[in-house]
Design a protein around this motif. Structure first.
Motif, mmCIF file in Angstrom:
data_model
loop_
_atom_site.group_PDB
_atom_site.id
_atom_site.type_symbol
_atom_site.label_atom_id
_atom_site.label_comp_id
_atom_site.label_asym_id
_atom_site.label_seq_id
_atom_site.Cartn_x
_atom_site.Cartn_y
_atom_site.Cartn_z
ATOM 1 N N ILE A 34 0.865 -1.132 0.018
ATOM 2 C CA ILE A 34 0.018 -0.006 0.116
ATOM 3 C C ILE A 34 1.021 1.327 0.205
ATOM 4 O O ILE A 34 0.672 1.979 -0.852
ATOM 5 N N ARG A 35 1.994 1.285 0.856
ATOM 6 C CA ARG A 35 2.725 2.457 0.912
ATOM 7 C C ARG A 35 4.151 2.045 1.629
ATOM 8 O O ARG A 35 4.294 1.101 2.489
ATOM 9 N N TRP A 36 5.084 2.770 1.144
ATOM 10 C CA TRP A 36 6.384 2.259 1.765
ATOM 11 C C TRP A 36 7.307 3.802 1.712
ATOM 12 O O TRP A 36 7.211 4.239 0.787
ATOM 13 N N SER A 37 8.424 3.520 2.403
ATOM 14 C CA SER A 37 9.559 4.379 2.191
ATOM 15 C C SER A 37 10.776 4.160 3.007
ATOM 16 O O SER A 37 10.642 3.371 3.982
ATOM 17 N N ILE A 38 11.823 4.663 2.549
ATOM 18 C CA ILE A 38 13.070 4.365 3.134
ATOM 19 C C ILE A 38 13.246 5.590 4.316
ATOM 20 O O ILE A 38 12.862 6.869 3.890
ATOM 21 N N TYR A 39 13.023 5.158 5.538
ATOM 22 C CA TYR A 39 12.826 6.465 6.411
ATOM 23 C C TYR A 39 14.297 6.723 7.204
ATOM 24 O O TYR A 39 14.630 7.728 7.769
ATOM 25 N N SER B 274 15.314 17.668 0.591
ATOM 26 C CA SER B 274 16.542 16.899 0.635
ATOM 27 C C SER B 274 16.913 15.909 1.468
ATOM 28 O O SER B 274 17.662 15.236 1.188
ATOM 29 N N GLY B 275 15.987 15.843 2.647
ATOM 30 C CA GLY B 275 16.096 14.719 3.688
ATOM 31 C C GLY B 275 15.242 13.397 3.175
ATOM 32 O O GLY B 275 15.066 12.550 3.855
ATOM 33 N N ALA B 276 14.184 13.479 2.067
ATOM 34 C CA ALA B 276 13.215 12.865 1.925
ATOM 35 C C ALA B 276 13.539 12.226 0.533
ATOM 36 O O ALA B 276 12.544 11.837 -0.333
ATOM 37 N N LEU B 277 14.605 11.637 0.066
ATOM 38 C CA LEU B 277 14.992 11.088 -1.116
ATOM 39 C C LEU B 277 14.559 9.491 -1.078
ATOM 40 O O LEU B 277 14.926 8.929 -2.129
ATOM 41 N N GLY B 278 14.148 9.088 -0.046
ATOM 42 C CA GLY B 278 13.791 7.539 0.075
ATOM 43 C C GLY B 278 12.355 7.300 -0.537
ATOM 44 O O GLY B 278 12.028 5.934 -0.203
ATOM 45 N N GLY B 279 11.738 8.275 -0.865
ATOM 46 C CA GLY B 279 10.502 7.686 -1.232
ATOM 47 C C GLY B 279 10.299 7.074 -2.764
ATOM 48 O O GLY B 279 11.269 7.240 -3.701
ATOM 49 N N VAL B 300 11.882 15.462 9.646
ATOM 50 C CA VAL B 300 12.481 14.501 10.603
ATOM 51 C C VAL B 300 13.120 13.592 9.841
ATOM 52 O O VAL B 300 14.015 12.629 10.322
ATOM 53 N N LEU B 301 13.334 13.295 8.461
ATOM 54 C CA LEU B 301 13.932 12.543 7.826
ATOM 55 C C LEU B 301 15.492 12.961 7.284
ATOM 56 O O LEU B 301 15.636 14.079 7.396
ATOM 57 N N ASN B 302 16.349 12.050 7.108
ATOM 58 C CA ASN B 302 17.465 12.342 6.923
ATOM 59 C C ASN B 302 18.079 11.458 5.760
ATOM 60 O O ASN B 302 19.131 11.077 5.789
#
Lengths: 58, 349
Positions: A34-39, B274-279, B300-302
């Motif tokens: 459904i949804r994912w991301s690298i956090y 710039s801290g949200a490149l993991g989407g 809050v993301l890095n």
């Protein structure tokens, strides 16, 4: 529906262009995405570890 | 007229200084739409509770469908007007439901939006807000089936876009809510909102967006201006209806009927914090060798550029600079020609 958090060691040979299919392949083992991301990304020893949050239906 | 079609992503629920509140990235989106002359962005950027606006240069696309567009699975077709239906969560009390129905009537009467019907889910949707991951907004729904069933019934009546309103629990962490209202925290409900709209996009493949139904909260004195758009009405539904009213149709590729206005292969850049490149949208754009414009917009993301070996990644300090870069791309001006120092060309023999 399940929210999962897991850590995925990144193979050294992989480049940015191949990252998404690699991650998707891993998440699909857990269910319908459904949804994912690298956090977060951290280095442990000499390994790069991707921290991933995914929401899946299973 | 030259354009440089661009995607703008500001992920929801990660506390970005711009875009982490109530439609407070809308001015930046308008600027980037003006610079690129064609912008694709998502409800978190455009929805300011009661406030929003239409823009001929902006395609309003929910996050899950935006990811599909970035993956080149769908194209976008402009429409004059969508026929909107609304799903209401069975958990919504009568008085709150009535407030929302009056918003729908007002949107028809005052804005000329086509809202045809609504449906109430058979069972409560069951919102669960989770703080498993400290600092990030997330959660899930207990009963996705009832939501999808309600959406299918609207589509069977000829609805082409869906607004979803679900009842959020009153036991929300009030301390964090107040921090958010003071401009110091994250939007604690935003993560689950994204889950709800992703579900509808995934299974019903129509334009959609979500508005939370909440019990009224006390007037706050030290309210941050960025959160103010959510304090000036009884519901957050108006911006959703405005956005959906002209949201593009989502056309699966390949498009055999030649209906598409904007193809994914026309996109040249994606603009992202710039801290949200993991989407997913960003990684899909990397896969397709597009420009990644990483804007300093703290959250809050890095997950930053230092982790990615990618040669089409541009770091900029703010959205004004991003707009300048888009104009340079649009007009075919080498951005290096404008920066100093300017280095001599290299001998590669």
């Amino acid at each position: 529906m399940q929210s999962i958090y897991y850590e995925l060691p990144l193979p050294e040979s992989i480049n940015a262009k191949d990252l998404r299919p690699f991650i998707i392949g891993e998440i699909l083992k857990k269910g319908e995405i459904i949804r994912w991301s690298i956090y977060d990304i951290v280095i442990t020893g000499n390994k790069k570890i991707l921290k991933i949050n995914a929401l899946v239906l299973n | 007229m030259r354009t440089t079609p661009t995607i703008l992503v500001i992920p929801t629920g990660i506390g970005c200084e711009i875009g982490g509140f109530a439609g407070d990235a809308l001015p930046a989106a308008k600027l980037l739409a003006s610079a690129s002359r064609c912008l694709v962005t998502h409800p978190n950027v455009m929805n300011g509770g009661t406030l929003s606006e239409k823009n001929e240069r902006i395609f309003y696309v929910e996050g899950y469908s935006l990811d599909r567009f970035a993956r080149a699975e769908i194209g976008l077709k402009k429409v004059n007007q969508q026929k909107i239906g609304i799903i209401f969560d069975k958990n919504i009390e009568n008085e709150i439901l009535l407030r929302h129905l009056q918003v729908a009537d007002a949107s028809i009467a005052t804005l000329g939006i086509d809202i045809a019907s609504y449906v109430i889910t058979d069972e409560p949707v069951g919102i669960v807000i989770s703080n498993e991951l400290s600092g990030l907004s997330s959660g899930y729904v207990r009963n996705p089936e009832t939501l999808i069933k309600a959406g299918k019934s609207l589509i069977n009546q000829g609805i082409t876009a869906i607004a979803i309103v679900t009842r959020f629990p009153d036991e929300i962490d009030i301390e964090n809510v107040n921090l958010y209202r003071e401009g110091k925290g994250i939007d604690v409900i935003a993560g689950v909102e994204a889950v709800i709209s992703h579900l509808i996009s995934k299974y019903l493949k129509v334009p959609c967006a979500h508005a939370p139904a909440l019990a009224p909260i006390d007037l706050k004195v030290n309210l941050d201006p960025r959160a103010a758009a959510e304090e000036i009405g009884y519901t957050f539904l108006p911006s959703v209806l405005i956005g959906l009213s002209t949201a593009p149709d989502l056309i699966d590729l390949p498009d055999l009927d030649n209906k598409i206005t904007l193809f994914p292969h026309e996109i040249e850049s994606i603009v992202v914090p710039s801290g949200a490149l993991g989407g997913e949208a960003v990684l899909a754009c990397m896969e397709r060798d597009l420009n990644i414009i990483a804007v300093k917009n703290d959250g809050v993301l890095n997950v930053s550029s230092k982790w990615f070996d990618y040669n089409k990644l541009f770091k900029v300090d703010n959205y004004l600079e991003a707009a300048g870069l888009l104009i340079a791309i649009r007009e075919g001006i080498n951005y290096k020609s404008i920066k100093r120092p300017l280095n001599s060309i290299k001998n590669c023999t």
